[in-house]
Design a protein around this motif. Structure first.
Motif: not given
Length: 619
Positions: A150, A154, A176, A179, A183, A325
């Protein structure tokens, strides 16, 4: 001719960026692999991901046997199917460590590409600063996590957003979303940004709606349909929300009501000193450059708030993989803010972020130079190598239960279980344990009891042993290689024994013709309890050479005190293992003296009134 070769179109700064990329990937792939080879990885969750990808490559999509039935039951991550074709080329868990390093480094490479045409040196500085961030190193070395895919998606989405390549942006967002379901916060944020900043309603509204729907429908509708009892079953799916946020309630409705009634409730966790310090340590290595673009930096607020408000200290203190993230979101906020500056302001900001990132690496990174001499998790010992060889000798089709650090080395099979957690009625063909390694999910005293239940039992034979690693194979009933019928008083009968020898630095093997100096002899005595006893007896095993000289001895209650004679009922059969080290070579074999004595040193005599029996090795 040269003009058609794309390599000839690369600039010096491009080569520098490629060099940073390859250096990072090589270094962190090597460290991750060495960490795995030194048995510093875990069943939960590396082996879960590995088994899911391997099973998918074998035509059994997302199938696992560790805690759950499918890897997409706890979190929706079908992106893992993309890894399956790679296993057709190289079916090895080490591939995951390499791909993870590629994903994390690749996410930063987009920062360079963003500035490549305008100010490549700025892009190179931002890329280097991103690669130096201590939290990136922390995430990369925390085994393999699906969220790192992700991170790449992203970063691609943000690069395309600021370049206004919306088709590419949607592709990155899709990566993303597939994943991990949380997200969706990013999709919501980007949708709002498209509407408010770019005035792109035709793109922004669908992205916003998709993100909101994903955030609600995946955890509350899709995952339950896949077999996850949300908020009900322990440690499955979004029951974890109840675990981490139980102070708010145990269902979405309860949590919303609590927040409406007491909006400040999460602050009791958010404002803890260690959590605030963790946030500071996450932010200052960026030089606070993200403040130049607060609208973009706000993309990370839902993720940060979710972590800080959790009851879990691992989440709240931003350890393990949890900040993954957030890292590209901070980096891109800084990059976008920097792109809005001109002249000296831009150069000055680049110098600030370069200095902050270097200082962060030198003071906070777990792999900073001052830590290199102390890092032990990358050291692969001879025992680790011999243990790996022993594990590879287990048939790939066998059903195996193994200790936590061993499971990721055995997960390319249909059925692998974390010892002692396996379904009722499941009887593993092999049980693999190492007495010196971590004992999760049980504490060491409990583990010791479980270990000796196997070692002293007669259902599993010792199929392989190298040092502290034991490979037990189910045999139904283990019989001694040499039968005896030596009765001690009317209490115990020695039914026989088995012997094996480990040369120095080697694993145990059948008895050779010679007994080199420094070898370890393993003697397994098989006892039958003829009648219950009211006192405890010590078993002694003496190793003598052919001249009668004592080489070594081992005295202990049976099974290292795990089968004390005073508690054994009549009819019990058990294995009693003793280890003896030979100080010198015994070319003509050995003689063993075996007997028992009570707490006062009085022997338990045989039927022939002898205080011991004589065993020849080899028989």
């Amino acid at each position: 001719m040269n003009g058609k070769n794309p390599l000839h179109r690369l600039r010096p700064m491009d080569w520098a960026a490629i060099g940073l990329f390859l250096l990072y990937v090589a270094a962190f792939s090597w460290m991750s692999i060495r960490q795995h080879q030194s048995f510093q990885t875990n069943a939960l969750d590396l082996a879960k991901f590995d088994q899911a990808i391997w099973n998918t490559a074998q035509g059994r999509p997302f199938r696992i046997t560790l805690i759950q039935d499918s890897i997409v039951q706890s979190h929706f991550s079908p992106i893992l199917a993309v890894y399956a074709p790679l296993y057709w080329l190289w079916s090895d868990v080490r591939l995951l460590f390499i791909v993870q390093s590629l994903c994390l480094a690749g996410a930063g490479l987009f920062l360079y590409l963003f500035f490549r045409d305008d100010a490549p040196w700025i892009g190179l500085v931002l890329f280097g600063a991103y690669l130096l961030h201590p939290s990136l190193h922390q995430v990369n070395l925390y085994e393999f996590r699906r969220i790192t895919t992700a991170v790449l998606g992203a970063s691609l989405a943000l690069y395309a957003l600021f370049k206004r390549h919306y088709g590419l942006m949607l592709a990155g967002l899709l990566v993303a979303l597939l994943s991990k379901e949380n997200t969706a916060f990013l999709a919501i944020g980007m949708g709002l940004y498209l509407i408010l900043a770019h005035r792109e309603f035709k793109v922004g509204v669908p992205v916003l709606v998709t993100g909101a729907a994903w955030l609600i429908l995946v955890p509350l509708v899709l995952l339950p349909a896949l077999g996850t009892p949300q908020f009900l079953a322990k440690n499955t799916g979004y029951s974890l929300a109840g675990k981490y946020f139980s102070y708010l309630g145990h269902s979405p409705a309860e949590m919303v009501r609590t927040l409406l009634r007491d909006p400040a409730a999460p602050l009791a966790y958010v404002l803890r000193q260690k959590r605030l310090l963790a946030v500071l340590n996450l932010l200052w290595p960026t030089g606070f450059l993200f403040l130049l673009a607060p609208g973009v930096a706000a993309f990370g607020l839902p993720f940060l708030g979710y972590l800080l408000a959790s009851k879990s200290d691992s989440m709240g203190e931003l350890t393990a993989w949890y900040p993954a993230i957030i890292l590209p979101l901070l980096a891109w906020a800084g990059a976008f803010g920097l792109s809005e500056l001109k002249g000296r302001w831009r150069a000055g900001a680049a110098v600030v972020v370069a200095g902050a990132s270097l200082a962060g690496y030198l003071t906070l990174s777990g792999v900073r130079p001052t830590q290199w001499s102390r890092i032990r998790r990358f050291e692969v010992s001879d025992h680790h190598r011999r243990a790996e060889e022993a594990l590879q000798r287990i048939p790939p089709e066998a059903v195996v239960a193994a200790q936590d650090p061993l499971v990721p080395h055995l997960s390319h099979r249909e059925a692998i279980y974390l010892f002692p957690w396996y379904p009722e009625g499941t009887i593993p063909e092999y049980v693999v344990l190492d007495r010196e390694m971590r004992t999760y999910p049980v504490k060491r005293p409990t583990y010791r009891t479980l270990f000796y239940d196997l070692l002293a039992g007669t259902e599993y034979e010792i199929n392989d042993q190298t040092g502290s690693l034991f490979v037990f194979r189910r045999a139904g009933r283990v019989e001694p290689s040499t039968s005896r019928s030596d009765q001690f008083a009317d209490s115990l009968t020695l039914q026989g024994f088995s012997a094996a020898l480990a040369r120095p630095g080697k694993g145990f093997e059948p008895l050779p013709s010679e007994f080199p100096a420094g070898s370890t002899l393993r003697i397994s005595l098989f006892w039958h309890v003829d009648r219950s006893m009211d006192q405890n007896y010590t078993v002694f095993v003496h190793a003598l050479d052919k001249s009668g000289a004592l080489l070594d001895q081992h005295d202990s209650w049976p099974a290292d005190a795990h089968r004390p004679t005073s508690v054994l009922s009549a009819g019990t059969v058990f294995r009693d293992v003793h280890y003896l080290t030979l100080p010198r070579e015994a070319p003509d074999g050995l003689t063993l003296r075996v007997g028992l004595y009570d707490g006062e040193g009085n022997p338990l005599l045989t039927q022939e009134d002898q205080s011991f029996v004589i065993l020849s090795v080899p028989e």
